[in-house]
Write a protein that holds these residues in place. Sequence first.
Motif, PDB file in Angstrom:
ATOM      1  N   PHE A 158       0.837  -1.192   0.000  1.00 15.03           N
ATOM      2  CA  PHE A 158       0.000   0.000   0.000  1.00 15.03           C
ATOM      3  C   PHE A 158       0.875   1.245   0.000  1.00 15.03           C
ATOM      4  O   PHE A 158       1.758   1.384   0.871  1.00 15.03           O
ATOM      5  N   ALA A 159       0.650   2.139  -0.925  1.00 16.85           N
ATOM      6  CA  ALA A 159       1.221   3.470  -0.805  1.00 16.85           C
ATOM      7  C   ALA A 159       0.506   4.215   0.305  1.00 16.85           C
ATOM      8  O   ALA A 159      -0.636   3.877   0.668  1.00 16.85           O
ATOM      9  N   ARG A 160       1.145   5.231   0.828  1.00 17.30           N
ATOM     10  CA  ARG A 160       0.531   5.988   1.924  1.00 17.30           C
ATOM     11  C   ARG A 160      -0.877   6.451   1.551  1.00 17.30           C
ATOM     12  O   ARG A 160      -1.805   6.371   2.362  1.00 17.30           O
ATOM     13  N   SER A 161      -1.044   6.921   0.325  1.00 15.70           N
ATOM     14  CA  SER A 161      -2.322   7.485  -0.100  1.00 15.70           C
ATOM     15  C   SER A 161      -3.440   6.445  -0.151  1.00 15.70           C
ATOM     16  O   SER A 161      -4.620   6.797  -0.185  1.00 15.70           O
ATOM     17  N   GLU A 162      -3.088   5.160  -0.156  1.00 12.83           N
ATOM     18  CA  GLU A 162      -4.089   4.094  -0.241  1.00 12.83           C
ATOM     19  C   GLU A 162      -4.545   3.597   1.133  1.00 12.83           C
ATOM     20  O   GLU A 162      -5.465   2.774   1.209  1.00 12.83           O
ATOM     21  N   LEU A 163      -3.923   4.083   2.194  1.00 15.00           N
ATOM     22  CA  LEU A 163      -4.151   3.508   3.518  1.00 15.00           C
ATOM     23  C   LEU A 163      -5.321   4.125   4.262  1.00 15.00           C
ATOM     24  O   LEU A 163      -5.700   3.629   5.321  1.00 15.00           O
ATOM     25  N   GLY A 164      -5.906   5.189   3.741  1.00 14.53           N
ATOM     26  CA  GLY A 164      -7.038   5.812   4.416  1.00 14.53           C
ATOM     27  C   GLY A 164      -6.714   6.252   5.827  1.00 14.53           C
ATOM     28  O   GLY A 164      -7.505   6.046   6.749  1.00 14.53           O
ATOM     29  N   LEU A 165      -5.549   6.878   6.004  1.00 16.95           N
ATOM     30  CA  LEU A 165      -5.118   7.268   7.338  1.00 16.95           C
ATOM     31  C   LEU A 165      -6.003   8.366   7.913  1.00 16.95           C
ATOM     32  O   LEU A 165      -6.422   9.283   7.208  1.00 16.95           O
ATOM     33  N   GLY A 166      -6.272   8.256   9.196  1.00 16.28           N
ATOM     34  CA  GLY A 166      -7.007   9.273   9.923  1.00 16.28           C
ATOM     35  C   GLY A 166      -6.535   9.282  11.346  1.00 16.28           C
ATOM     36  O   GLY A 166      -5.508   8.673  11.690  1.00 16.28           O
ATOM     37  N   TYR A 167      -7.279   9.953  12.204  1.00 23.24           N
ATOM     38  CA  TYR A 167      -6.897   9.992  13.611  1.00 23.24           C
ATOM     39  C   TYR A 167      -7.031   8.592  14.211  1.00 23.24           C
ATOM     40  O   TYR A 167      -8.123   8.044  14.328  1.00 23.24           O
ATOM     41  N   LEU A 172      -6.147  -0.633   7.371  1.00 24.25           N
ATOM     42  CA  LEU A 172      -5.704  -1.856   8.038  1.00 24.25           C
ATOM     43  C   LEU A 172      -6.487  -2.073   9.329  1.00 24.25           C
ATOM     44  O   LEU A 172      -6.992  -3.173   9.595  1.00 24.25           O
ATOM     45  N   LYS A 173      -6.603  -1.035  10.130  1.00 22.07           N
ATOM     46  CA  LYS A 173      -7.325  -1.159  11.401  1.00 22.07           C
ATOM     47  C   LYS A 173      -8.802  -1.444  11.176  1.00 22.07           C
ATOM     48  O   LYS A 173      -9.403  -2.252  11.894  1.00 22.07           O
ATOM     49  N   ARG A 174      -9.385  -0.786  10.198  1.00 24.34           N
ATOM     50  CA  ARG A 174     -10.813  -0.961   9.974  1.00 24.34           C
ATOM     51  C   ARG A 174     -11.166  -2.379   9.545  1.00 24.34           C
ATOM     52  O   ARG A 174     -12.307  -2.816   9.704  1.00 24.34           O
ATOM     53  N   SER A 175     -10.184  -3.127   9.036  1.00 30.78           N
ATOM     54  CA  SER A 175     -10.471  -4.502   8.627  1.00 30.78           C
ATOM     55  C   SER A 175     -10.643  -5.439   9.821  1.00 30.78           C
ATOM     56  O   SER A 175     -11.121  -6.565   9.658  1.00 30.78           O
ATOM     57  N   PHE A 176     -10.263  -5.002  11.029  1.00 33.94           N
ATOM     58  CA  PHE A 176     -10.588  -5.802  12.216  1.00 33.94           C
ATOM     59  C   PHE A 176     -12.084  -6.080  12.246  1.00 33.94           C
ATOM     60  O   PHE A 176     -12.536  -7.196  12.464  1.00 33.94           O
ATOM     61  N   ALA A 177     -12.859  -5.006  12.053  1.00 34.73           N
ATOM     62  CA  ALA A 177     -14.314  -5.116  12.156  1.00 34.73           C
ATOM     63  C   ALA A 177     -14.946  -5.625  10.875  1.00 34.73           C
ATOM     64  O   ALA A 177     -15.985  -6.289  10.904  1.00 34.73           O
ATOM     65  N   GLY A 178     -14.333  -5.335   9.735  1.00 35.59           N
ATOM     66  CA  GLY A 178     -14.872  -5.794   8.465  1.00 35.59           C
ATOM     67  C   GLY A 178     -14.238  -5.080   7.295  1.00 35.59           C
ATOM     68  O   GLY A 178     -13.963  -3.879   7.374  1.00 35.59           O
ATOM     69  N   ASP A 179     -13.961  -5.807   6.214  1.00 38.85           N
ATOM     70  CA  ASP A 179     -13.379  -5.190   5.033  1.00 38.85           C
ATOM     71  C   ASP A 179     -14.475  -4.900   4.012  1.00 38.85           C
ATOM     72  O   ASP A 179     -15.674  -5.015   4.300  1.00 38.85           O
ATOM     73  N   ALA A 180     -14.074  -4.533   2.800  1.00 44.59           N
ATOM     74  CA  ALA A 180     -15.060  -4.186   1.770  1.00 44.59           C
ATOM     75  C   ALA A 180     -15.935  -5.368   1.384  1.00 44.59           C
ATOM     76  O   ALA A 180     -17.040  -5.188   0.872  1.00 44.59           O
ATOM     77  N   ASP A 181     -15.452  -6.578   1.646  1.00 45.36           N
ATOM     78  CA  ASP A 181     -16.239  -7.775   1.345  1.00 45.36           C
ATOM     79  C   ASP A 181     -17.160  -8.170   2.497  1.00 45.36           C
ATOM     80  O   ASP A 181     -17.876  -9.179   2.409  1.00 45.36           O
ATOM     81  N   GLY A 182     -17.119  -7.404   3.574  1.00 48.48           N
ATOM     82  CA  GLY A 182     -17.993  -7.678   4.705  1.00 48.48           C
ATOM     83  C   GLY A 182     -17.479  -8.717   5.670  1.00 48.48           C
ATOM     84  O   GLY A 182     -18.182  -9.120   6.593  1.00 48.48           O
ATOM     85  N   ARG A 183     -16.247  -9.147   5.495  1.00 50.48           N
ATOM     86  CA  ARG A 183     -15.692 -10.157   6.387  1.00 50.48           C
ATOM     87  C   ARG A 183     -14.909  -9.505   7.511  1.00 50.48           C
ATOM     88  O   ARG A 183     -14.071  -8.627   7.276  1.00 50.48           O
ATOM     89  N   ALA A 184     -15.177  -9.892   8.745  1.00 53.31           N
ATOM     90  CA  ALA A 184     -14.431  -9.414   9.900  1.00 53.31           C
ATOM     91  C   ALA A 184     -13.213 -10.309  10.116  1.00 53.31           C
ATOM     92  O   ALA A 184     -13.309 -11.528   9.994  1.00 53.31           O
ATOM     93  N   TRP A 185     -12.074  -9.709  10.475  1.00 51.34           N
ATOM     94  CA  TRP A 185     -10.822 -10.450  10.521  1.00 51.34           C
ATOM     95  C   TRP A 185     -10.197 -10.540  11.913  1.00 51.34           C
ATOM     96  O   TRP A 185      -9.232 -11.265  12.091  1.00 51.34           O
ATOM     97  N   GLY A 186     -10.663  -9.773  12.891  1.00 51.68           N
ATOM     98  CA  GLY A 186      -9.986  -9.716  14.179  1.00 51.68           C
ATOM     99  C   GLY A 186      -9.799 -11.084  14.828  1.00 51.68           C
ATOM    100  O   GLY A 186     -10.504 -12.039  14.492  1.00 51.68           O
TER     101      GLY A 186
END
Length: 363
Positions: A158-167, A172-186
């Motif tokens: 991932f380039a920096r611009s692809e990571l959706g960085l915020g506060y 990457l963090k948001r995929s704990f709860a679920g990715d674009a396919d709706g699967r939770a990974w935590g």
Amino acid sequence: MTASPAAARSLADLTTLRVGGTVRDYREATSEAELLAAVTEADESGTPLLVLGGGSNVLASDEAFDGVVVRDVRRGLEVRESSACSGADVVVPAGEGWDDLVARAVEEGWSGIEALSGIPGSVGATPVQNVGAYGQEVGDVLAFVRTWDRGTGRIKTFARSELGLGYRTSLLKRSFAGDADGRAWGPTPRWVVLEVGLQIPHATLSAPVRYAELARTLGVEVGERVPAALVRETVLGLRRGKGMVLDAADHDTWSAGSFFTNPLLTPDESAALPQDAPRFPLGDDAGTVKSSAAWLISHAGFERGHGLPGAASLSTKHSLALTNRGDARAEDLLSLAREVRDGVRSAFGVVLEPEPVLVGVSL
């Protein structure tokens, strides 16, 4: 791949909160190949997987973890390019200690992460959280993150611009709860960090000091530059004063650092707070305002040391840290977290969100 000694077969031995149950299968990865083999084996067999670095941002259940815990113990860094114009192009394995990297940067005259001194944990965790402190974030110098995509079974960079960085967040963090396919990974994200690429400027002085408390302590105005080594020394002093530098003899440091993130509020939510509540507009189109979780906690009646005497309490040095006083179990810490969260919600209508990864428990 190395197996653990018997003493390390508990998440209490592997996390800075020092709570957590036994581990069925613990491994240490000393190479990328070993890390990928362990992750792939767990995923193909449907076994619960927890990839750990420093264990400084984890609150794990008292129950046994019936799966594989893989600790990335790779160390070192590679300087691919270094020049006055482009700065230092540095690639770091995920297992490297973050503060070791900051110390090296200060020694080498790389400017831009000196205010992130003293943060425990590994380099690989920093882009997941977009770790930040005292006016700096890892996103300020992040170039790319090389990962293993558990969804496709392939390397993904991932380039920096692809990571959706915020506060304190990222794709990457948001995929704990679920990715674009709706699967939770935590409790491990879909994308396991393998390497972090940083582009760090060369400078004889620090990056501009952005944080008011740090500027006051340094005796300078916000926006001024000072020697990076002085910023590092000052930040370490500030963090020690708040119990935020690990010390086995100090129970105030038996924590996961700040347990709650600073809340991001709508304009209406911000306006509903008391007039003297801290407000930091983010400048986005939605008018989002960041407030201070520590201020909300203390003004809801939870002072430093709340819970003492007891197995778990707020730090005696900082109201935002939940600490293990030596005999705490996960449930003791969760009970305290719920008390604080519910008290802030009752007082101000703001729901605080936990920062640590919760393994086998929920708040």
